[in-house]
Design a protein around this motif. Structure first.
Motif, PDB file in Angstrom:
ATOM      1  N   TRP A 167      14.769  12.837  36.598  1.00 38.97           N
ATOM      2  CA  TRP A 167      13.572  13.539  36.123  1.00 38.97           C
ATOM      3  C   TRP A 167      13.974  14.636  35.141  1.00 38.97           C
ATOM      4  N   GLY A 168      13.894  14.315  33.865  1.00 36.46           N
ATOM      5  CA  GLY A 168      14.268  15.269  32.821  1.00 36.46           C
ATOM      6  C   GLY A 168      15.285  14.694  31.865  1.00 36.46           C
ATOM      7  N   TYR A 219      11.800  11.629  30.380  1.00 37.71           N
ATOM      8  CA  TYR A 219      11.595  12.889  29.676  1.00 37.71           C
ATOM      9  C   TYR A 219      10.107  13.193  29.602  1.00 37.71           C
ATOM     10  N   TRP A 220       9.752  14.468  29.380  1.00 43.10           N
ATOM     11  CA  TRP A 220       8.343  14.826  29.274  1.00 43.10           C
ATOM     12  C   TRP A 220       7.839  14.587  27.856  1.00 43.10           C
ATOM     13  N   THR A 221       6.524  14.454  27.742  1.00 44.99           N
ATOM     14  CA  THR A 221       5.917  14.142  26.453  1.00 44.99           C
ATOM     15  C   THR A 221       5.696  15.396  25.617  1.00 44.99           C
ATOM     16  N   THR A 222       4.989  16.372  26.167  1.00 50.86           N
ATOM     17  CA  THR A 222       4.749  17.642  25.473  1.00 50.86           C
ATOM     18  C   THR A 222       5.048  18.780  26.445  1.00 50.86           C
ATOM     19  N   GLN A 240       9.315   8.949  27.226  1.00 53.08           N
ATOM     20  CA  GLN A 240       8.585  10.167  27.560  1.00 53.08           C
ATOM     21  C   GLN A 240       7.424   9.828  28.493  1.00 53.08           C
ATOM     22  N   MET A 241       7.192  10.703  29.485  1.00 52.16           N
ATOM     23  CA  MET A 241       6.114  10.496  30.440  1.00 52.16           C
ATOM     24  C   MET A 241       5.197  11.718  30.440  1.00 52.16           C
TER      25      MET A 241
END
Length: 281
Positions: A33-34, A38-41, A157-158
């Protein structure tokens, strides 16, 4: 980390758990997680910290349930604590504000909310699915969703919405709100909100005619926005120390009337006796 390097609060029970048990698995969990996912925004970055932290907590829960609870209780108390201006830390904002949570009023807002409230949001989602899972492992649904996210978003990205939809696909009918297979009520009110409500039961009446026992009551949701919806677990207490899960009642607004069938011998109803909802201390 040596105790003398842990700062003035290094000897607290929470910091003992943090430095001795939680920190290494938390940073290890960032591989998934990371790093992998990865995160989107900036509005989705909280997922990385919340999932890494809760994954670390799950890794210590079986052998150290007391330490698991120490972390949750610390976050609850810390979110309810007040800043120098007298405002509770939870008012820094919802997890989806990302680093905009840091302000002159809440200089440490990101850490307070992303780790504290974010961890509680993952715990609430986990507990929401546990009561509807009748397999030998009540966390089967949770881990299935998390494995699916890893499979679908590895190297990608999630977003928060992506995670919401993944949990919705696993939602049992018992958790449909207003007959819809949606968790919008949870993400709108809890993920994009700051509430830490209180709950009470009033007007409790038992109808013990015949074999079936029916109970009617009103569930009060206090210190919360009028639009907040919460799936509140209701238990029947059969004897002191002996309680049984009955159902989740959707608290919609300040007052919700409900009627449930309970086991014969029920003494009273209990609201969330296992402490699975982020309520005010």
């Amino acid at each position: 980390m040596p105790e003398q390097a842990r700062g003035p609060a290094g000897g607290s029970e929470f910091n003992r758990v943090l430095f001795d048990r939680l920190m290494v698995p938390h940073e290890t969990a960032h591989q998934w997680w990371g790093d992998s996912v990865y995160w989107t925004t900036y509005r989705d970055k909280w997922i990385s910290e919340a999932l890494a932290n809760y994954s670390a907590m799950l890794s210590i829960e079986q052998n150290s349930p007391k330490d698991f609870r120490t972390v949750l209780d610390f976050y609850r108390q810390h979110l309810a604590a007040k800043n120098p201006e007298g405002r509770p830390n939870r008012d820094a904002g919802p997890v989806t504000l990302g680093h905009r949570l840091n302000s002159s009023f809440f200089p440490d807002g990101w850490n307070l909310i992303a780790y504290g409230r974010g961890t509680w949001l993952m715990h609430m989602l986990r507990e929401l699915f546990r009561e509807g899972d009748h397999s030998s492992d009540p966390d089967t649904t949770l881990f299935s969703v998390l494995r699916g996210l890893q499979h679908d978003y590895a190297g990608k990205q999630m977003s928060t919405t992506d995670m919401q939809h993944a949990f919705e696909r696993a939602l049992p009918k018992s958790l449909y709100y207003e007959g819809k297979p949606s968790l919008s009520w949870f993400f709108d009110g809890w993920v994009n909100g700051t509430a830490m409500p209180r709950y009470e039961l009033t007007d409790v009446h038992f109808n013990r005619r015949g074999a079936a026992v029916r109970v009617s009551a009103k569930l009060l949701q206090k210190d919360a926005p009028a639009e907040l919806v919460t799936a509140v677990p209701i238990y029947a207490e059969l004897a002191k120390g002996d309680s049984r899960f009955i159902a989740r009642v959707f608290a919609d607004g300040e007052e919700t009337a409900f009627t449930l069938t309970v086991p014969a011998g029920t003494k009273k109803l209990l609201i969330d006796p296992r402490g699975t909802i982020l309520t005010s201390p």
